[in-house]
Scaffold this motif. Structure first.
Motif, PDB file in Angstrom:
ATOM      1  N   ALA A  87      -2.848  28.522  73.131  1.00  0.00           N
ATOM      2  CA  ALA A  87      -3.951  29.483  73.239  1.00  0.00           C
ATOM      3  C   ALA A  87      -3.858  30.522  72.122  1.00  0.00           C
ATOM      4  N   LEU A  88      -2.624  31.008  71.867  1.00  0.00           N
ATOM      5  CA  LEU A  88      -2.441  31.988  70.787  1.00  0.00           C
ATOM      6  C   LEU A  88      -2.796  31.366  69.446  1.00  0.00           C
ATOM      7  N   ALA A  89      -2.389  30.099  69.259  1.00  0.00           N
ATOM      8  CA  ALA A  89      -2.718  29.419  68.004  1.00  0.00           C
ATOM      9  C   ALA A  89      -4.223  29.335  67.836  1.00  0.00           C
ATOM     10  N   TRP A  90      -4.907  29.025  68.930  1.00  0.00           N
ATOM     11  CA  TRP A  90      -6.373  28.964  68.873  1.00  0.00           C
ATOM     12  C   TRP A  90      -6.941  30.325  68.474  1.00  0.00           C
ATOM     13  N   GLY A  91      -6.378  31.388  69.055  1.00  0.00           N
ATOM     14  CA  GLY A  91      -6.830  32.727  68.713  1.00  0.00           C
ATOM     15  C   GLY A  91      -6.601  33.030  67.237  1.00  0.00           C
ATOM     16  N   ALA A  92      -5.424  32.632  66.716  1.00  0.00           N
ATOM     17  CA  ALA A  92      -5.114  32.886  65.310  1.00  0.00           C
ATOM     18  C   ALA A  92      -6.054  32.110  64.399  1.00  0.00           C
ATOM     19  N   VAL A  93      -6.304  30.857  64.751  1.00  0.00           N
ATOM     20  CA  VAL A  93      -7.140  30.013  63.888  1.00  0.00           C
ATOM     21  C   VAL A  93      -8.580  30.513  63.860  1.00  0.00           C
ATOM     22  N   THR A  94      -9.082  30.905  65.032  1.00  0.00           N
ATOM     23  CA  THR A  94     -10.478  31.339  65.064  1.00  0.00           C
ATOM     24  C   THR A  94     -10.619  32.810  64.700  1.00  0.00           C
ATOM     25  N   GLY A  95      -9.481  33.514  64.531  1.00  0.00           N
ATOM     26  CA  GLY A  95      -9.538  34.891  64.060  1.00  0.00           C
ATOM     27  C   GLY A  95     -10.010  35.901  65.067  1.00  0.00           C
ATOM     28  N   SER A  96      -9.849  35.596  66.368  1.00  0.00           N
ATOM     29  CA  SER A  96     -10.268  36.566  67.374  1.00  0.00           C
ATOM     30  C   SER A  96      -9.340  36.476  68.571  1.00  0.00           C
ATOM     31  N   PHE A  97      -8.778  37.618  68.963  1.00  0.00           N
ATOM     32  CA  PHE A  97      -7.889  37.610  70.112  1.00  0.00           C
ATOM     33  C   PHE A  97      -8.561  38.230  71.338  1.00  0.00           C
ATOM     34  N   ALA A  98      -9.875  38.128  71.390  1.00  0.00           N
ATOM     35  CA  ALA A  98     -10.577  38.633  72.570  1.00  0.00           C
ATOM     36  C   ALA A  98     -10.186  37.768  73.775  1.00  0.00           C
ATOM     37  N   GLU A  99     -10.263  38.386  74.977  1.00  0.00           N
ATOM     38  CA  GLU A  99      -9.790  37.690  76.180  1.00  0.00           C
ATOM     39  C   GLU A  99     -10.491  36.354  76.366  1.00  0.00           C
ATOM     40  N   VAL A 100     -11.803  36.376  76.155  1.00  0.00           N
ATOM     41  CA  VAL A 100     -12.580  35.168  76.421  1.00  0.00           C
ATOM     42  C   VAL A 100     -12.150  34.050  75.487  1.00  0.00           C
ATOM     43  N   ASN A 101     -11.938  34.429  74.222  1.00  0.00           N
ATOM     44  CA  ASN A 101     -11.551  33.417  73.244  1.00  0.00           C
ATOM     45  C   ASN A 101     -10.178  32.850  73.587  1.00  0.00           C
ATOM     46  N   LEU A 102      -9.263  33.739  74.003  1.00  0.00           N
ATOM     47  CA  LEU A 102      -7.929  33.269  74.387  1.00  0.00           C
ATOM     48  C   LEU A 102      -8.012  32.353  75.595  1.00  0.00           C
ATOM     49  N   LEU A 103      -8.857  32.719  76.542  1.00  0.00           N
ATOM     50  CA  LEU A 103      -9.040  31.887  77.739  1.00  0.00           C
ATOM     51  C   LEU A 103      -9.563  30.516  77.349  1.00  0.00           C
ATOM     52  N   PHE A 104     -10.526  30.523  76.435  1.00  0.00           N
ATOM     53  CA  PHE A 104     -11.077  29.256  75.956  1.00  0.00           C
ATOM     54  C   PHE A 104      -9.989  28.436  75.275  1.00  0.00           C
ATOM     55  N   GLY A 105      -9.153  29.133  74.455  1.00  0.00           N
ATOM     56  CA  GLY A 105      -8.048  28.442  73.794  1.00  0.00           C
ATOM     57  C   GLY A 105      -7.075  27.863  74.801  1.00  0.00           C
ATOM     58  N   PHE A 106      -6.861  28.606  75.897  1.00  0.00           N
ATOM     59  CA  PHE A 106      -5.968  28.113  76.943  1.00  0.00           C
ATOM     60  C   PHE A 106      -6.513  26.831  77.550  1.00  0.00           C
ATOM     61  N   LEU A 107      -7.820  26.842  77.805  1.00  0.00           N
ATOM     62  CA  LEU A 107      -8.452  25.634  78.364  1.00  0.00           C
ATOM     63  C   LEU A 107      -8.336  24.476  77.388  1.00  0.00           C
ATOM     64  N   LEU A 108      -8.572  24.773  76.092  1.00  0.00           N
ATOM     65  CA  LEU A 108      -8.449  23.719  75.082  1.00  0.00           C
ATOM     66  C   LEU A 108      -7.028  23.167  75.052  1.00  0.00           C
ATOM     67  N   GLY A 109      -6.036  24.089  75.167  1.00  0.00           N
ATOM     68  CA  GLY A 109      -4.653  23.660  75.178  1.00  0.00           C
ATOM     69  C   GLY A 109      -4.351  22.755  76.362  1.00  0.00           C
ATOM     70  N   THR A 110      -4.913  23.135  77.520  1.00  0.00           N
ATOM     71  CA  THR A 110      -4.737  22.287  78.696  1.00  0.00           C
ATOM     72  C   THR A 110      -5.308  20.904  78.461  1.00  0.00           C
ATOM     73  N   MET A 111      -6.479  20.882  77.793  1.00  0.00           N
ATOM     74  CA  MET A 111      -7.100  19.591  77.506  1.00  0.00           C
ATOM     75  C   MET A 111      -6.223  18.777  76.559  1.00  0.00           C
ATOM     76  N   ALA A 112      -5.639  19.468  75.556  1.00  0.00           N
ATOM     77  CA  ALA A 112      -4.766  18.765  74.614  1.00  0.00           C
ATOM     78  C   ALA A 112      -3.567  18.188  75.346  1.00  0.00           C
ATOM     79  N   LEU A 113      -2.993  18.987  76.266  1.00  0.00           N
ATOM     80  CA  LEU A 113      -1.857  18.482  77.040  1.00  0.00           C
ATOM     81  C   LEU A 113      -2.273  17.306  77.911  1.00  0.00           C
ATOM     82  N   TYR A 114      -3.534  17.334  78.349  1.00  0.00           N
ATOM     83  CA  TYR A 114      -4.025  16.222  79.156  1.00  0.00           C
ATOM     84  C   TYR A 114      -4.066  14.948  78.324  1.00  0.00           C
ATOM     85  N   LEU A 115      -4.459  15.107  77.037  1.00  0.00           N
ATOM     86  CA  LEU A 115      -4.567  13.923  76.192  1.00  0.00           C
ATOM     87  C   LEU A 115      -3.201  13.269  75.970  1.00  0.00           C
TER      88      LEU A 115
END
Lengths: 158, 111, 133
Positions: A12-40
């Motif tokens: 999630a933090l990596a997602w925040g760093a890559v997209t250049g925004s550490f807003a809560e919503v963006n981090l939450l979205f990154g967390f969900l993306l990370g979960t999806m990656a772990l699912y894969l």
């Protein structure tokens, strides 16, 4: 288990760093993306159980909210009856869960469910005393709790 | 704020306050302190939680919404604890449940 | 579209007023319960409920005035209300175990009121009398 959770946060933090925004919503979205990656990669990384637990905790939370609404409606229907005829009682509920955290969880869930309110735990942590607002059949109430909440808690945290 | 969201906020506000009123009626009509706790801890929590969520949705800002959700979760966690503590204290001290109470397995144990 | 928008804001206004009115009725009824008692725990439950209604008020007024800082006030009020209830529970327990005269009187009253039918409660254990402790 905690390792995978940390990896998920890291993603999630990596997602925040890559997209250049550490807003809560963006981090939450990154967390969900990370979960999806772990699912894969669930078969390679063994993240199957981790995701399953996530899902079960989510189901538990949803049950919690659903039961709260149900119980509020039920209390409402009791209160709005023109004549209140109830058979309240305090029953002893034999606990299967034994860890403090799980007992607290179960007691909270019981209090927020239709017609039951946990009053006390016995000193040896084997019995939970529950006040029921209407208990025509003691065993039915016990079975009901055993089959819904306690099973779900055991599934989610074991 | 879209019109439909506004209507939804209004409806949730009314439903939440209705639950608060119902909890209050329960407080008045039920017979003993243990039964009154049922009304207060369930319908009361749902009522104030719904109204708080309505306020957060009305402001339409994400950080307010997360704060309000955290508040609702907090109420959900504390209401049972408060009811449990009070019920336990009043039982230990010796306030008896009302005479309709037909099972009392807590009285059997050795205190 | 503007017709719908006008309707919805008017609707919201009406809803806020209705909920404020309903909460006021609830408020009065809770005060009635606090005055009537009959026991200390009853009053504490009613005070707890009073805090919940207060949170409802704050939320409704926040919607009416569009001032979202009220969310924080509502959360703080919830926290204070919870701590107050916990403190009251401790108070009831401590004073009761110390046989505070007021609480002992209240308990004797409830036992007089409820105790008569206690004997024919099927299968229930013998009531712990005042002398049990």
């Amino acid at each position: 288990m905690t390792g995978l959770f940390l990896i998920n946060i890291l993603l999630a933090l990596a997602w925040g760093a890559v997209t250049g925004s550490f807003a809560e919503v963006n981090l939450l979205f990154g967390f969900l993306l990370g979960t999806m990656a772990l699912y894969l990669i669930r078969e390679q990384a063994g993240s199957d159980r981790y995701l399953r637990r996530f899902w079960l905790i989510f189901v538990l939370a949803m049950t919690f909210v659903y039961e709260l609404v149900l119980s509020a409606v039920r209390v409402a229907s009791i209160v709005l009856r023109p004549k209140i005829e109830l058979k309240p009682g305090i029953i002893a509920y034999p606990l299967t869960v034994d860890r403090d955290f799980e007992i607290t969880m179960l007691a909270n869930l019981i209090t927020l469910t239709p017609g039951t309110l946990s009053v006390d735990v016995s000193d040896d942590r084997s019995t939970l005393y529950i006040h029921c607002i209407d208990v025509p059949d003691k065993q039915a109430t016990i079975d009901d709790i055993k089959n819904s909440f306690e099973r779900k808690i055991l599934e989610a945290f074991r | 704020m879209t019109p439909f969201l506004e209507i939804a906020v209004g409806l949730v506000l009314v439903i939440g306050s209705a639950f608060s009123l119902i909890a209050t009626l329960g407080l008045l009509r039920l017979k003993d302190v243990y039964m009154r706790m049922h009304a207060g801890s369930k319908a009361g929590t749902l009522g104030s939680g719904l109204m708080l969520i309505a306020l957060a949705v009305h402001t339409g800002e994400v950080d307010v919404l997360t704060r309000a959700l955290a508040g609702v979760v907090f109420f959900l966690l504390t209401a049972p604890v408060a009811a449990h503590l009070l019920a336990k204290a009043s039982y230990e001290v010796g306030y008896r449940p009302c005479s309709d109470t037909h099972i009392d397995e807590m009285g059997k144990r050795d205190t | 579209m503007s017709g719908l928008a006008e309707f919805s804001s008017a609707f919201l206004d009406v809803c806020v007023n209705i909920s404020l009115a309903v909460l006021t009725v609830a408020f009065v009824l809770i005060v009635l319960r606090i005055v009537r008692g009959p026991t200390l725990p009853d009053r504490v439950v009613a005070l707890d409920m009073l805090v919940a209604v207060g949170i409802g008020y704050i939320a409704a007024i926040g919607v009416q005035t569009d001032y979202f800082l009220y969310v924080d006030i509502a959360i703080a009020l919830g926290l204070v209300g919870f701590l107050a209830t916990v403190a009251f529970a401790r108070f009831v327990l401590n004073r009761g175990l110390a046989r505070d005269p007021t609480i002992v009187d209240e308990i004797r009253e409830t036992e007089l009121r409820e105790g008569r039918s206690k004997a024919n409660v099927a299968g229930s254990a013998a009531p712990q009398g005042e002398g049990a402790r």
